[in-house]
Scaffold this motif. Structure first.
Motif, PDB file in Angstrom:
ATOM      1  N   ALA A   1     -24.535  33.776  27.923  1.00 25.73           N
ATOM      2  CA  ALA A   1     -25.059  34.453  29.085  1.00 25.73           C
ATOM      3  C   ALA A   1     -26.245  35.532  28.546  1.00 25.73           C
ATOM      4  N   GLU A   2     -27.298  35.876  29.464  1.00 29.66           N
ATOM      5  CA  GLU A   2     -28.247  36.585  29.116  1.00 29.66           C
ATOM      6  C   GLU A   2     -28.052  38.060  28.546  1.00 29.66           C
ATOM      7  N   ASP A   3     -27.076  38.496  29.282  1.00 27.01           N
ATOM      8  CA  ASP A   3     -26.475  40.073  28.930  1.00 27.01           C
ATOM      9  C   ASP A   3     -25.095  40.045  29.406  1.00 27.01           C
ATOM     10  N   CYS A   4     -24.631  41.480  28.953  1.00 25.81           N
ATOM     11  CA  CYS A   4     -23.298  41.773  29.444  1.00 25.81           C
ATOM     12  C   CYS A   4     -23.372  43.343  29.638  1.00 25.81           C
ATOM     13  N   ILE A   5     -22.370  43.973  30.273  1.00 29.48           N
ATOM     14  CA  ILE A   5     -22.296  45.147  30.382  1.00 29.48           C
ATOM     15  C   ILE A   5     -20.732  45.462  30.259  1.00 29.48           C
ATOM     16  N   VAL A   6     -20.482  46.755  29.431  1.00 31.54           N
ATOM     17  CA  VAL A   6     -18.941  46.897  29.251  1.00 31.54           C
ATOM     18  C   VAL A   6     -18.672  48.204  30.118  1.00 31.54           C
ATOM     19  N   PHE A   7     -17.477  48.394  30.803  1.00 31.02           N
ATOM     20  CA  PHE A   7     -16.951  49.415  31.405  1.00 31.02           C
ATOM     21  C   PHE A   7     -15.853  49.982  30.644  1.00 31.02           C
ATOM     22  N   VAL A   8     -15.430  51.250  30.970  1.00 31.53           N
ATOM     23  CA  VAL A   8     -14.419  51.653  30.243  1.00 31.53           C
ATOM     24  C   VAL A   8     -13.094  51.391  30.794  1.00 31.53           C
ATOM     25  N   SER A   9     -12.931  50.660  31.817  1.00 34.55           N
ATOM     26  CA  SER A   9     -11.762  50.290  32.324  1.00 34.55           C
ATOM     27  C   SER A   9     -11.879  48.801  33.017  1.00 34.55           C
ATOM     28  N   GLY A  10     -10.756  47.919  32.996  1.00 34.79           N
ATOM     29  CA  GLY A  10     -10.690  46.457  33.165  1.00 34.79           C
ATOM     30  C   GLY A  10     -10.537  46.590  34.774  1.00 34.79           C
ATOM     31  N   HIS A  11      -9.906  47.486  35.271  1.00 29.20           N
ATOM     32  CA  HIS A  11      -9.575  47.363  36.660  1.00 29.20           C
ATOM     33  C   HIS A  11     -10.974  47.873  37.517  1.00 29.20           C
ATOM     34  N   ALA A  12     -11.562  49.019  36.888  1.00 33.72           N
ATOM     35  CA  ALA A  12     -12.761  49.566  37.430  1.00 33.72           C
ATOM     36  C   ALA A  12     -13.793  48.357  37.281  1.00 33.72           C
ATOM     37  N   THR A  13     -13.978  47.576  36.333  1.00 32.49           N
ATOM     38  CA  THR A  13     -15.033  46.681  36.495  1.00 32.49           C
ATOM     39  C   THR A  13     -14.966  45.808  37.571  1.00 32.49           C
TER      40      THR A  13
ATOM     41  N   ALA B   1      -7.804  43.913  21.664  1.00 31.69           N
ATOM     42  CA  ALA B   1      -7.115  44.950  21.067  1.00 31.69           C
ATOM     43  C   ALA B   1      -7.824  46.324  21.315  1.00 31.69           C
ATOM     44  N   GLY B   2      -8.488  46.561  22.570  1.00 37.47           N
ATOM     45  CA  GLY B   2      -8.980  47.518  22.906  1.00 37.47           C
ATOM     46  C   GLY B   2      -8.682  48.107  24.346  1.00 37.47           C
ATOM     47  N   CYS B   3      -9.781  48.592  24.976  1.00 40.45           N
ATOM     48  CA  CYS B   3      -9.287  49.354  26.343  1.00 40.45           C
ATOM     49  C   CYS B   3     -10.743  49.145  26.821  1.00 40.45           C
ATOM     50  N   GLY B   4     -10.808  48.564  28.264  1.00 43.56           N
ATOM     51  CA  GLY B   4     -12.135  48.644  29.035  1.00 43.56           C
ATOM     52  C   GLY B   4     -12.412  47.162  29.565  1.00 43.56           C
ATOM     53  N   GLY B   5     -13.493  46.969  30.239  1.00 47.92           N
ATOM     54  CA  GLY B   5     -13.471  45.564  30.826  1.00 47.92           C
ATOM     55  C   GLY B   5     -15.297  45.104  30.787  1.00 47.92           C
ATOM     56  N   TYR B   6     -15.678  44.091  31.022  1.00 49.51           N
ATOM     57  CA  TYR B   6     -17.013  43.569  30.801  1.00 49.51           C
ATOM     58  C   TYR B   6     -17.312  42.644  32.049  1.00 49.51           C
ATOM     59  N   ILE B   7     -18.688  42.354  32.175  1.00 52.80           N
ATOM     60  CA  ILE B   7     -19.194  41.467  33.148  1.00 52.80           C
ATOM     61  C   ILE B   7     -20.445  41.025  32.254  1.00 52.80           C
ATOM     62  N   ALA B   8     -20.495  39.526  32.172  1.00 52.83           N
ATOM     63  CA  ALA B   8     -21.593  38.695  31.534  1.00 52.83           C
ATOM     64  C   ALA B   8     -22.021  37.904  32.443  1.00 52.83           C
ATOM     65  N   GLY B   9     -23.570  37.884  32.469  1.00 48.81           N
ATOM     66  CA  GLY B   9     -24.261  36.849  33.430  1.00 48.81           C
ATOM     67  C   GLY B   9     -25.647  36.753  33.287  1.00 48.81           C
ATOM     68  N   SER B  10     -26.363  36.922  34.205  1.00 48.23           N
ATOM     69  CA  SER B  10     -27.926  36.887  34.059  1.00 48.23           C
ATOM     70  C   SER B  10     -28.339  38.504  33.758  1.00 48.23           C
ATOM     71  N   ARG B  11     -29.552  38.547  33.335  1.00 51.50           N
ATOM     72  CA  ARG B  11     -30.199  39.875  33.069  1.00 51.50           C
ATOM     73  C   ARG B  11     -30.202  40.788  34.251  1.00 51.50           C
ATOM     74  N   ASP B  12     -30.729  39.965  35.283  1.00 57.70           N
ATOM     75  CA  ASP B  12     -30.540  40.519  36.723  1.00 57.70           C
ATOM     76  C   ASP B  12     -29.560  41.247  37.200  1.00 57.70           C
ATOM     77  N   LEU B  13     -28.455  40.542  36.964  1.00 59.99           N
ATOM     78  CA  LEU B  13     -27.027  40.964  37.260  1.00 59.99           C
ATOM     79  C   LEU B  13     -26.557  42.137  36.530  1.00 59.99           C
ATOM     80  N   VAL B  14     -26.896  42.205  35.407  1.00 61.04           N
ATOM     81  CA  VAL B  14     -26.602  43.250  34.489  1.00 61.04           C
ATOM     82  C   VAL B  14     -27.401  44.395  34.785  1.00 61.04           C
ATOM     83  N   ASP B  15     -28.741  44.401  34.946  1.00 64.85           N
ATOM     84  CA  ASP B  15     -29.487  45.452  35.524  1.00 64.85           C
ATOM     85  C   ASP B  15     -29.035  46.312  36.612  1.00 64.85           C
ATOM     86  N   ILE B  16     -28.620  45.332  37.608  1.00 67.68           N
ATOM     87  CA  ILE B  16     -28.201  45.960  38.843  1.00 67.68           C
ATOM     88  C   ILE B  16     -26.974  46.885  38.503  1.00 67.68           C
TER      89      ILE B  16
END
Length: 434
Positions: A144-156, A289-304
């Motif tokens: 993917a072009e980029d990724c964003i990490v959140f502190v909670s998988g549910h909140a992701t 082995a951590g905690c949090g969630g992420y979204i990977a995809g286009s840079r446009d998606l991550v920027d939003i």
């Protein structure tokens, strides 16, 4: 939308709400309203009343409460509860990386360098190299072009879906999709339609009859379903979303580290390109082995999402030790594919033995998640307690989490489980069930 615009808009909205509250305030000295005392506390809250009824019923039936056991060490293939060791099948430690010396060391080094918290959202407190490196490496897993990490998988899921979609859009989801996706859909205001589990003909028919009535259309599925251990036909889903001009989101929470020859998840397992999927979602709390969630995809998606997703904009950034732990676990996963092979071998072995013993594993495919369906919540709880008495820890899944006829025990297999461990469990199950 820029982050500064987001923050300014929020301030203006709060001021408007305060002004409205002031206009609606009661005149000074007015007689206060008479409020039912039950509404000024939680003792009679419907959720608590229901909980107390269920607890009392469990006590009368003598089946006890199998939940909230206190584990006295790190979760793995073995756990310690009240000073006694148990075989553990209720932990998402798929590749055995929770408590791994390299993972622990990375977390400690991150604490020494950055502390235990970044103190504020990343818009306010800025970036840490460890956060961005984790996002880069996760993006690479999916090409993917980029990724964003959140502190909670549910909140992701909640923040991502509710940010990207709104009234006038349509979201189609598998009937067994996770609660976090359902909450995100509800908050988005989009029209929601469920299709029967893994029934892509029904999905195709829904799209054929309704696609042109909406603006954006999203299809949401899981790469590996956490309740049943089965998966969708992802190549067919890609063809469907292209045919109808829809977007496709795949929740990889239980697929990363489990599917694919090297654990890269659904894309690797099904032989598709990472770019075939519009939104990849995953969590850091299982394989990594951590905690949090992420979204990977286009840079446009991550920027939003970086500028508008409430779970990112208004939440503290991921803690450095958690980011370091997940990053190190990811590197071990990529560098030691034998862990993935061992997990897949052990999972397939479990499914074979369960089937041979006449246990109902439903539609499980033999990848880390193996249910044993019992058809009764009472039976599931009782069997969980019986196994616990024999030194095996596994949790029941009961109504309303599943239909009563689908009540079950749900086993999570780890690369650390031995064949002997699995043989012991299946022997005990066969004796107790039959």
């Amino acid at each position: 939308m820029s982050s500064s615009f987001t923050l300014i808009s929020s301030i203006l909205q709060r001021k408007a709400h305060k002004a409205g509250d002031a206009r609606q305030a009661r005149p000074h000295g007015a007689t206060p309203p008479v409020v039912d005392p039950d509404l000024t506390g939680f003792a009679s809250h419907p959720a608590l009343v229901k909980l107390r009824m269920l607890t009392a019923a469990a006590e009368r039936l003598g089946i006890g409460n199998p939940f909230f056991k206190v584990h006295e060490g790190s979760g793995g293939a073995v756990t310690r509860i009240e000073g006694k060791e148990y075989l553990n099948f209720s932990h998402y430690n798929y590749l055995g990386l929770n408590g791994h010396p390299q993972v622990n060391r990375a977390a400690l080094e991150a604490i020494a360098r950055y502390g235990t918290s970044v103190g504020a959202s990343r818009l306010v407190a800025g970036e840490r190299p460890i956060q961005r490196e984790l996002e880069k490496q996760l993006a690479a897993v999916y090409d993917a072009e980029d990724c964003i990490v959140f502190v909670s998988g549910h909140a992701t899921n909640v923040s991502t879906i509710s940010t990207l979609f709104s009234s006038g859009d349509l979201i189609l989801h598998d009937s067994l999709i996770h609660n976090s996706a359902l909450e995100g859909i509800r908050l988005s205001g989009a029209t929601r339609r469920a299709f029967p589990h893994n029934d892509l003909k029904a999905l195709d028919a829904l799209l054929a009859s309704s696609r042109l009535q909406y603006k954006r259309v999203l299809i949401v599925v899981e790469g590996l379903y956490s309740m049943d251990g089965d998966m969708p036909d992802l190549p067919a889903l890609v063809a469907i979303k292209r045919r109808h001009g829809a977007l496709l989101m795949v929740d990889e929470a239980h697929a990363l580290g489990v599917l694919g020859a090297t654990g890269r998840g659904s894309a690797e397992h099904h032989g598709i390109a990472g770019t075939d999927i519009d939104i990849w979602m995953g969590t850091l709390s299982k394989t990594l082995a951590g905690c949090g969630g992420y979204i990977a995809g286009s840079r446009d998606l991550v920027d939003i999402l970086k500028s508008a997703a409430p779970g990112f904009v208004y939440s503290v950034g991921i803690a450095p030790p958690l980011a370091a732990a997940a990053l190190t676990a990811l590197r071990i996963m990529r560098g030691e594919p034998e862990r993935v092979r061992r997990l897949q071998d052990r999972s397939a072995f479990f499914l074979r033995l369960a089937s041979k013993a006449g246990l109902n594993a439903g539609t499980a495919r033999g990848y880390a998640v193996i249910p044993v369906i019992l058809g009764s919540s009472r039976k599931a709880i009782a069997l969980s307690n019986q196994l616990f008495a024999e030194g095996i820890n596994v949790q029941p899944v009961i109504h309303p989490a599943v239909e009563e006829k689908a009540a079950r025990l749900r086993f999570f297999v780890s690369a650390l489980h031995s064949e002997r461990d699995i043989e012991q469990v299946c022997r005990s199950l066969a004796r107790m069930v039959h």
